[in-house]
Design an enzyme around this catalytic site. Structure first.
Site, PDB file in Angstrom:
ATOM      1  N   VAL A   1      72.260  62.856 117.732  1.00 60.63           N
ATOM      2  CA  VAL A   1      72.293  64.284 117.415  1.00 60.63           C
ATOM      3  C   VAL A   1      72.985  64.415 116.060  1.00 60.63           C
ATOM      4  O   VAL A   1      73.695  63.506 115.617  1.00 60.63           O
ATOM      5  CB  VAL A   1      73.038  65.115 118.493  1.00 60.63           C
ATOM      6  CG1 VAL A   1      72.231  65.185 119.771  1.00 60.63           C
ATOM      7  CG2 VAL A   1      74.429  64.574 118.755  1.00 60.63           C
ATOM      8  N   SER A   2      72.769  65.545 115.391  1.00 61.41           N
ATOM      9  CA  SER A   2      73.225  65.691 114.009  1.00 61.41           C
ATOM     10  C   SER A   2      74.700  66.016 113.841  1.00 61.41           C
ATOM     11  O   SER A   2      75.264  65.804 112.772  1.00 61.41           O
ATOM     12  CB  SER A   2      72.390  66.765 113.298  1.00 61.41           C
ATOM     13  OG  SER A   2      71.032  66.377 113.268  1.00 61.41           O
TER      14      SER A   2
END
Length: 198
Positions: free
Chosen positions: A13-14
Site C-alpha cells: 500500500v502507498s
C-alpha cells in the site's frame, strides 16, 4: 528430492495509513503461505521487501499479487520486475487480472505480455517524437531556451542536492521529497535522471 513450489504473496500500500487486510485476505484465499508486505509508494524504486522477495525466489515459486499495480506504478518497471521473476524460473499471478499468469506454459499469456511490452515501447517513442517536434517548433519561433536544473553544484545547494539524492535512495516518496526539500517535480525527476536513478 524435488523442491515444493511456494506460493508467495507480495502486498503493498502507498502509505502507513492504508490497510493491507483486503489484499492479505484475497492472497491467503489463493493459497499463499509466505507474505512480503510493505507500505511505500509504488513510484519509488527503493522497495526493500520486494527486493528481498526477488532475492529469495527459487525455481518453481509463484509470486502472487492482488493486482499488478501493487508491483509498480511504472509500466517499464513492472515489465522489468516480471522479467526478473521469470529469470529465476519462477512465475507470477495476479488475483484481479486473471490473464497475468506466467506460472505455466501459456502461449496466450506470452502473447499478451509481448503486446503489453510493445505498447510501452510505442508510447515512449511517441512521447520522444512529440518532444522533438515541440522543441523544433520552439526553436524556429525563438522560444526555446532549454531546461535548467534549479539545484546546482556548490555550497549550500550542493548539500541540498545530496540530501535529496540520499532521501530517494532511502525509499522516501517523491511527494515526501518535494514537500521536505521544496523542490518541483520536474526538477526532481531531472536530478534523478542525471544521477542514473530513473
Amino acid at each position: 528430492m524435488q523442491q515444493i513450489a511456494r506460493k508467495i504473496a507480495y502486498i503493498r500500500v502507498s502509505s502507513e495509513g492504508q490497510n493491507t487486510a483486503r489484499q492479505r485476505k484475497a492472497l491467503k484465499a489463493a493459497g499463499c503461505t509466505s507474505f512480503f508486505e510493505e507500505k511505500i509508494s509504488g513510484a519509488t524504486m527503493q522497495r526493500p521487501e520486494l527486493k528481498r522477495l526477488l532475492d529469495e525466489l527459487k525455481q518453481g515459486d509463484v509470486v502472487y499479487v492482488h493486482e499488478i499495480s501493487r508491483l509498480s506504478r511504472s509500466t517499464k518497471d513492472l515489465l522489468e520486475i516480471i522479467e526478473q521473476i521469470k529469470s529465476k524460473g519462477a512465475g507470477i499471478k495476479s488475483v484481479t487480472e486473471t490473464w497475468l499468469d506466467t506460472s505455466n506454459e501459456n502461449p496466450m499469456n506470452e502473447f499478451l505480455l509481448t503486446i503489453f511490452s510493445g505498447l510501452v515501447q510505442f508510447e515512449r517513442s511517441m512521447i520522444k517524437q512529440r518532444q522533438k517536434e515541440g522543441i523544433e517548433i520552439a526553436k524556429r519561433e525563438g522560444k526555446f531556451r532549454g531546461r535548467k536544473t534549479e539545484l546546482v553544484d556548490g555550497g549550500k545547494e550542493e548539500r541540498r542536492l545530496q540530501a535529496i539524492i540520499q532521501a530517494f535512495k532511502e525509499g522516501k516518496s517523491i511527494r515526501h521529497i518535494r514537500e521536505v526539500y521544496k523542490v518541483g517535480t520536474g526538477t526532481l525527476y531531472k536530478i534523478l535522471e542525471r544521477e542514473g536513478l530513473r
